[in-house]
Design a protein around this motif. Structure first.
Motif: not given
Length: 631
Positions: A529-532, A537-543
């Motif tokens: 959800w966060a990635a979308e 894109a760089a701000a999409a959390p890894k976890t």
């Protein structure tokens, strides 16, 4: 201006007092970035100023401009902007990867008005807000042939624009791609529209030292884009402080591969070389983000005689893996590194691989660019550098701003000629930019948001960040943007984003959330959800980690340091487990930064050290009782 006054002896930290014995205003610096360019073109008209590579594969076929031809092009572009109505207080937005036209276009925007570079990777909503705040009515943008992903965003940004000036790839020989009509907005190629404009001088009002030169957007920590305003005097002064380095003379060749929406690219690799007439070799549009560049890099260094370069730690980490081979890289003697902490393992690997010493620096957009520098012949372990001439730095108590003695950790603040003029918050009724320090400026001192201690020689030793900014490979990420994306989820009731140590990027974003009672959503679903929903894109959390409650201070404010400590503990534990080490890892907060402690198994110390040295973090051995785990 006399050369004796302009260039003092400045080779090591002991030279600083003698440099400052002469007031900066007595050194005769050019008044504006335009004056600096005119001086270079008058002094070295036929010397090569710019060598711009099309891309890594075609590095032997660059576009080149002498200093005289660079000035001619700046005049033409600036006169076009003037014809379009741009005046001294008007911003010109620039949104393009680096290319042969963008460099003079940036200088022309500062001559005709105010340059407002934009990161084309940002979401259209953020770009639109930055345009609104800058007041720009002219946008210089990469066209569909140069950067189709950037050009695709232009139609969403034209609401307040009068003109869009398009940049093409230098190697484009075929007729240009037809440009669309954009609702009454003038759309045309910059080179073509300026072809008939005067190249011998500028028709408008030339800038003065105190005039605004540029608006640079920062990561910020509020969720709202910020525009930091630079003056011409501030940019020229900071460029001179960098150029005063006695190690680099006029024969030095500088390599540039950071994007021009970043202050380092403008000040370190464009303006500073103008002072001594140094050639700058610019990488292709992708710069250090082009994978093919690394395989060709050492050949490029040999071919062009690269003397100096500036990059973030991740670049040097990658370069250390590529064989130098038969390339003669003896010309390279000044490799500058900054923007994020430098892991010891990266330093050791690069220096052993190349024989070139990495020279750390420290700076931020609100202080124009660079505020501290190191010296290859006088290493100071643990420091990011000594304050630069005529800049003032001190550590103060975060609440009272009382100055602390040398050796004590406090909030790092900066004063002097490079401190920015404030953030652009809008326009007044006469159309002039409205500036506000927004709490970052106190009696002329800039709150850096960093914790540090100073030694008696003015060297800065960072001790963590008081601010929440996440720095991924030198790219600033606002945690509020991640938190806003997660809070938009119907089951999320609280969110906190922080940086987690990463051996490749320095930091990567991770997030922690709380959920509504009875919520049925997994951590992986929240991550997707966060990635979308994040703006880039760089701000999409890894976890994304679900907690029963987010940590707060005694007065109920969010406590990001506790989240950062947990993220660091998890990263280290995962890294050690991945290398087969069953070690206990704990993390505590000490002097405002995270300290990791590791309880090793028998005979594991050397192997564990090799793993942890890949990270820029503080760690120690421990056999104490394990601390609590966040849940």
């Amino acid at each position: 201006m006399t050369e004796d006054l302009l260039w003092p002896r400045y080779r090591g930290p002991d030279d600083l007092p003698s440099v400052e014995a002469i007031p900066l205003e007595a050194r005769g610096l050019p008044g504006s970035t335009y004056d600096l360019l005119v001086r270079a073109a008058s002094t070295w008209p036929d010397r090569t100023a710019l060598t711009v590579l099309p891309d890594a594969a075609q590095w032997r076929g660059p576009a080149q401009l002498t200093f005289a031809r660079l000035l001619d092009r700046v005049h033409r572009y600036a006169n076009l902007l003037h014809r379009l109505g741009v005046r001294r207080g008007d911003a010109v937005a620039l949104m393009s990867p680096n290319c042969a036209e963008l460099i003079p276009a940036t200088l022309a925007a500062q001559l005709a008005g105010i340059a407002a570079p934009l990161n084309g990777a940002l979401a259209p909503g953020h770009l639109g807000e930055l345009l609104r705040r800058s007041g720009a009515r002219v946008l210089i943008a990469a066209g569909p042939e140069l950067a189709p992903e950037v050009w695709a965003k232009v139609p969403e940004l034209t609401g307040a624009l009068d003109a869009v000036l398009v940049l093409r790839p230098r190697e484009a020989q075929a007729p240009s791609v037809p440009l669309p009509r954009l609702g009454g907005v003038l759309v045309g190629e910059l080179a073509e529209l300026s072809r008939g404009d005067d190249a011998s001088g500028f028709a408008g009002e030339t800038p003065a030292a105190g005039d605004l030169a540029a608006f640079f957007h920062t990561g910020g920590t509020t969720g709202t884009p910020k525009l930091a305003a630079h003056t011409h005097a501030g940019e020229v002064a900071n460029a001179w402080m960098i150029a005063a380095n006695a190690m680099l003379d006029g024969d030095a060749v500088v390599f540039a591969a950071l994007p021009l929406f970043h202050v380092n690219a403008l000040v370190v690799t464009l303006l500073a070389p103008l002072f001594k007439g140094q050639q700058v070799v610019w990488a292709g549009p992708l710069g250090y983000r082009e994978p093919a560049l690394y395989g060709e890099f050492w050949s490029i260094v040999e071919h062009y005689g690269i003397t100096a370069m500036s990059a973030v730690p991740t670049v040097y980490q990658v370069l250390a893996r590529y064989a130098v081979g038969a390339a003669d890289i003896s010309s390279l003697r000044h490799a500058m590194v900054g923007a994020s902490p430098l892991p010891d393992a990266v330093r050791t690997a690069f220096e052993a691989h190349t024989g070139v010493t990495l020279v750390e620096g420290y700076g931020l957009t609100e202080a124009t660019c660079a505020s501290a520098r190191s010296f290859p012949d006088a290493p100071r372990p643990g420091a990011v550098g000594q304050r630069m001439p005529y800049q003032h730095v001190k550590a103060v108590h975060p609440d009272s701003w009382t100055e602390l003695p040398a050796g004590q950790t406090g909030l790092l603040v900066i004063g002097g000629p490079t401190v920015f003029a404030g953030y652009v918050t809008g326009r007044d009724d006469r159309g002039r930019p409205v500036l506000d320090g927004l709490g970052k400026l106190v009696d002329g001192w800039l709150d850096t948001g960093d914790l540090a201690r100073l030694d008696s020689d003015g060297f800065v030793h960072l001790a963590g960040r008081a601010k929440d900014l996440i720095i991924r490979g030198g790219h600033n990420i606002d945690p509020a943007a991640i938190e806003d994306a997660l809070l938009a989820h119907p089951h999320v009731t609280g969110a906190g984003a922080v940086g987690r140590p990463d051996p490749h990027a320095g930091e990567v974003p991770v997030a922690y959330v709380t959920l509504a009672p009875e919520a049925d959503v997994s951590e992986d679903e929240l991550r997707r959800w966060a990635a979308e929903h994040v703006p880039e894109a760089a701000a999409a959390p890894k976890t994304v980690t679900v907690l029963t409650a987010l940590p707060v201070t005694d007065v109920g404010k969010p406590y990001k340091l506790a989240l950062r400590a947990d993220a660091t503990r998890r990263a280290v534990a995962e890294a050690l487990a991945g290398h087969g080490h069953d070690s206990h890892v704990d993390a505590a907060i000490e002097d405002g930064s995270v300290l990791v402690s590791v309880t090793p198994g028998t005979g594991e110390r050397e192997a564990i050290s090799a793993v942890l040295d890949q990270y820029a973090l503080r760690w120690t051995w421990s056999r104490t009782t394990p601390g609590p785990v966040m849940s």
